[in-house]
Enzyme design. Structure first.
Site, PDB file in Angstrom:
ATOM      1  N   THR A  14      -2.888  -7.230  -4.761  1.00  0.00           N
ATOM      2  CA  THR A  14      -3.779  -7.293  -3.592  1.00  0.00           C
ATOM      3  C   THR A  14      -4.683  -6.070  -3.515  1.00  0.00           C
ATOM      4  O   THR A  14      -5.906  -6.198  -3.364  1.00  0.00           O
ATOM      5  CB  THR A  14      -2.931  -7.367  -2.301  1.00  0.00           C
ATOM      6  OG1 THR A  14      -1.947  -8.380  -2.482  1.00  0.00           O
ATOM      7  CG2 THR A  14      -3.791  -7.692  -1.110  1.00  0.00           C
ATOM      8  N   VAL A  15      -4.090  -4.877  -3.616  1.00  0.00           N
ATOM      9  CA  VAL A  15      -4.886  -3.658  -3.482  1.00  0.00           C
ATOM     10  C   VAL A  15      -5.799  -3.478  -4.699  1.00  0.00           C
ATOM     11  O   VAL A  15      -6.997  -3.196  -4.564  1.00  0.00           O
ATOM     12  CB  VAL A  15      -3.972  -2.413  -3.305  1.00  0.00           C
ATOM     13  CG1 VAL A  15      -4.807  -1.148  -3.219  1.00  0.00           C
ATOM     14  CG2 VAL A  15      -3.110  -2.568  -2.057  1.00  0.00           C
ATOM     15  N   LYS A 207       6.935   8.033   3.130  1.00  0.00           N
ATOM     16  CA  LYS A 207       5.650   8.580   3.594  1.00  0.00           C
ATOM     17  C   LYS A 207       5.880   9.913   4.303  1.00  0.00           C
ATOM     18  O   LYS A 207       5.120  10.872   4.122  1.00  0.00           O
ATOM     19  CB  LYS A 207       4.973   7.561   4.516  1.00  0.00           C
ATOM     20  CG  LYS A 207       4.558   6.290   3.767  1.00  0.00           C
ATOM     21  CD  LYS A 207       4.278   5.133   4.720  1.00  0.00           C
ATOM     22  CE  LYS A 207       3.844   3.892   3.955  1.00  0.00           C
ATOM     23  NZ  LYS A 207       3.797   2.694   4.826  1.00  0.00           N
TER      24      LYS A 207
END
Lengths: 452, 452
Positions: A14-15, A207
């Site tokens: 997708t990215v 993250k």
């Protein structure tokens, strides 16, 4: 016209497909902004035949990311494969050693190998950019690495997982249980078939580990993060939060304390009137508190092909504008050998407010016992209320000839919030309350976080 | 150790003194982050004797900013003097021509001369940075110039004046009139003795003009901004907004439309549940909508010595990390000669929702006349309500022997909101309503803005 920046793109999911489309659609604009073209010269993906909405016939195809990484047809290796080891790591390592710049969206890779990769990039004099790895389209990496130069960060916290935030938002808005929200999120493609990684906090922790290093100039310590997911958040917690003026969010928080650095991911009550409380659905937000600037907050799309691609394109543009062959700014904000060892603050030393919800037997003295145990630990209560369940109606019959309501004790809910105290005190008080035998089920404890 | 970046600082007011203190206090940290020291080698200010909380004895003193600008003892000229012309302009121009990098916080200067200065910087191959000129500590310039590379922006809007936002926040929170809030703000140092610049929108307009250029790749057009201040916002507007689910903010908005670009600064109703509605007091916030990334929002301190200094330090760090003597990225995101001419969209073509509050004579047919004029202009009403003033009690006496309330008509307030329509339609409808003679005073018109 200067020479093109030649991009090799590994991973056309997708990215990756969004990046390829954007590079094609925005070629002229990017050339004007960067002073030279950014050209997709090589790609690597399993399936060559899939239609990705962009003409890739001019790009050289590679089957092996590592072969792409060392090709001399590229200046930058863009890693969108994923995974903390394996070909992603091999590809990035190879590219850096071959003197290629690297752009990656791979938080798991960086959480595990970030310092080593930063060191390799420094040695090779190339750029390692990873804006897309944290909070998708939000430029939090650039902000912490560049804009906040000279600032001493005291706390960074944020909503960094769209799946979890979507579920919490729908639970509150529609009064639907966690399980039903999760099923909906899976149906809509916001949650994976195995949602553990998102809802139990692992993704947020990856993250957070990266942000912690940027915030405090420390080595990345992704294994040293206190983690609680949202799967045991009940509608009753969400309703009680609202009544008390809070909203529940899954936050990742890194904070400097006298004992060391706290890294924690857990459901958190934030004030209803705070900016971060308004961040709904799959949107992400990150706040940074620092000594010179004060508090900054950024919100935006945390995932999705295009938003993530935007961050990748920004990283590529920075490389295109940079001067080739010169020493580049360090990937983690400071040279890798200047990063300090990470010193953990134990969770029991955490200071903050607490929300506690307990289901108790309705007997005399329960309230008093709870209050006493809290007081014994030096905990100052902000509020304590008992929500009585309605008496169970008992049908008329031989055992109940007058149709009276049941008189045996029914469970009650006690909800309390504390002023600032320590995790240690709360855990010890709860252990005492459990010992008294008043509790019917495991108490719910949710931390309260100051937030702007 | 590489050579120092030598800084010449012109202007040692609140921001300048903060910059000097931060450079001294954070010297080691900045050296680690930038790979070389950032050294304050020269300063220019009127008063040499004032205590600014930092030892400036090692810096060379200049009385004339222009002399400082061309000194070969500096690599960067930091302009914190202020003013759209005069010595600020002379200093910056001289510095660029002498091949010095420039950092400035001067929005008025950039709004007026930004394109010309960007051109000079490009010719000289030096950097012109101005993060501090818009929204203080919020890194919106870097985000738009670097992170959003390749993105086509459709709208940028924000709260960019802390004084105005402080006043609106206090009016709502404490129910105090505009005049009293302004007096308080002046007493607390949040507003100047002559507050016109802040409360009538000029300051926001300067900042907006810079953002518009970055957003749309157009020449700066600071004189072509529709501007309305907050001085005629009444408590009644704020209360009505809240009842309707809105909050009033002074926004600067730049938006691409089929007719051209709208640049407007005016009081705006934003949805109560939006993130930007929660931005209170002197805090600023800017949102950007773009095709690849979606919507980003950033909030933070928009003014104050330290917050502004943080942006200046970030700009200096970027220069310290850059490669000297090479072509640098263009100041306004694209080369100055590639900036498009600004094409204005006329305000009458603006499309959006509207709030209208009218004080009318209480006579039969007023409601019907208002509704008819709106309908005649094709305006679809979202809501229309009449707030009746309580009947005036009239004392008993010869004229009122039974102590009855006054029966003569008293003024009524009609509040309506429209669905999406055009400014032209609203203005024309109101002109018709005025012509009917129903209005007792000038109607209040406040635009409603979609906001996330």
């Amino acid at each position: 016209m200067s020479e093109s920046l030649r991009v090799g793109l590994a991973g056309l999911g997708t990215v990756g497909a969004s990046v390829a489309r954007a590079l094609a659609a925005k070629a002229d604009e990017l050339t004007a902004q960067c002073g030279r073209p950014i050209e997709l010269t090589a790609v690597c993906a399993r399936n060559r035949d899939q239609d990705r909405g962009v003409d890739l016939s001019q790009a050289q195809w590679f089957d092996d990311p590592v072969a792409l990484a060392k090709s001399n047809q590229i200046d930058v290796f863009v890693e969108l494969i994923g995974g903390e080891d394996g070909v992603a790591l091999d590809g990035v390592t190879t590219a850096l050693e071959a003197g290629r710049h690297v752009v990656t969206a791979n938080k798991a890779l960086l959480a595990k190998h970030g310092v080593g990769l930063a060191e390799r990039a420094e040695k090779a004099g190339v750029i390692l950019n990873f804006e897309a790895a944290v909070a998708g389209g939000i430029p939090i990496i650039k902000t912490m690495r560049e804009s906040l130069s000279g600032n001493a960060v005291s706390r960074v916290y944020g909503i960094m997982n769209g799946t979890a935030n979507y579920i919490l938002t729908r639970m509150e808005r529609d009064g639907i249980s966690f399980a039903n929200c999760l099923a909906d999120a899976q149906r809509l493609g916001y949650a994976e078939a195995d949602p553990t990684f998102d809802i139990e906090g692992h993704d947020t922790a990856h993250k957070l580990a990266i942000l912690t290093s940027l915030a405090f100039g420390t080595q990345i310590a992704a294994d040293d993060i206190y983690m609680e997911g949202i799967s045991n958040i009940a509608l009753g917690d969400i309703e009680a939060a609202r009544e008390l003026g809070y909203r529940i969010k899954l936050l990742g928080v890194a904070q400097r304390t006298p004992e060391g650095i706290e890294q924690r991911v857990h459901p958190t009550m934030v004030p209803l009137g705070s900016v971060i409380a308004q961040v709904e659905g799959v949107t992400n937000a990150v706040a940074v508190e620092a000594d010179i600037v004060g508090t900054l907050l950024m919100s935006g799309p945390g995932a999705g092909g295009d938003a993530t691609a935007s961050a990748v394109i920004g990283d590529l543009a920075d490389i295109a504008k940079s001067q080739p062959g010169r020493q580049q700014a360090p990937a983690l904000g400071r040279p890798a050998d200047r990063l300090q060892p990470y010193k953990r603050a134990r969770m029991r030393a955490h200071e903050g407010g607490y929300f506690v919800r307990m289901t108790v037997h309705d007997r005399p003295g329960v309230f008093a016992d709870i209050a006493r145990h809290m007081a014994d630990q030096g905990i100052s209560l902000e509020s304590i209320v008992q929500h009585g369940a309605a008496p169970h109606p008992v049908p008329m019959g031989p055992d109940n000839p007058y149709g009276e309501d049941e008189e045996t004790p029914s469970p009650k809910t006690v909800i309390l919030t504390t002023h600032e105290t320590t995790e240690r005190a709360v855990r010890d008080a709860i252990a005492q309350i459990v010992e008294d035998g008043h509790l019917i089920s495991r108490p719910q404890v949710i931390r309260i976080e100051r937030a702007g």
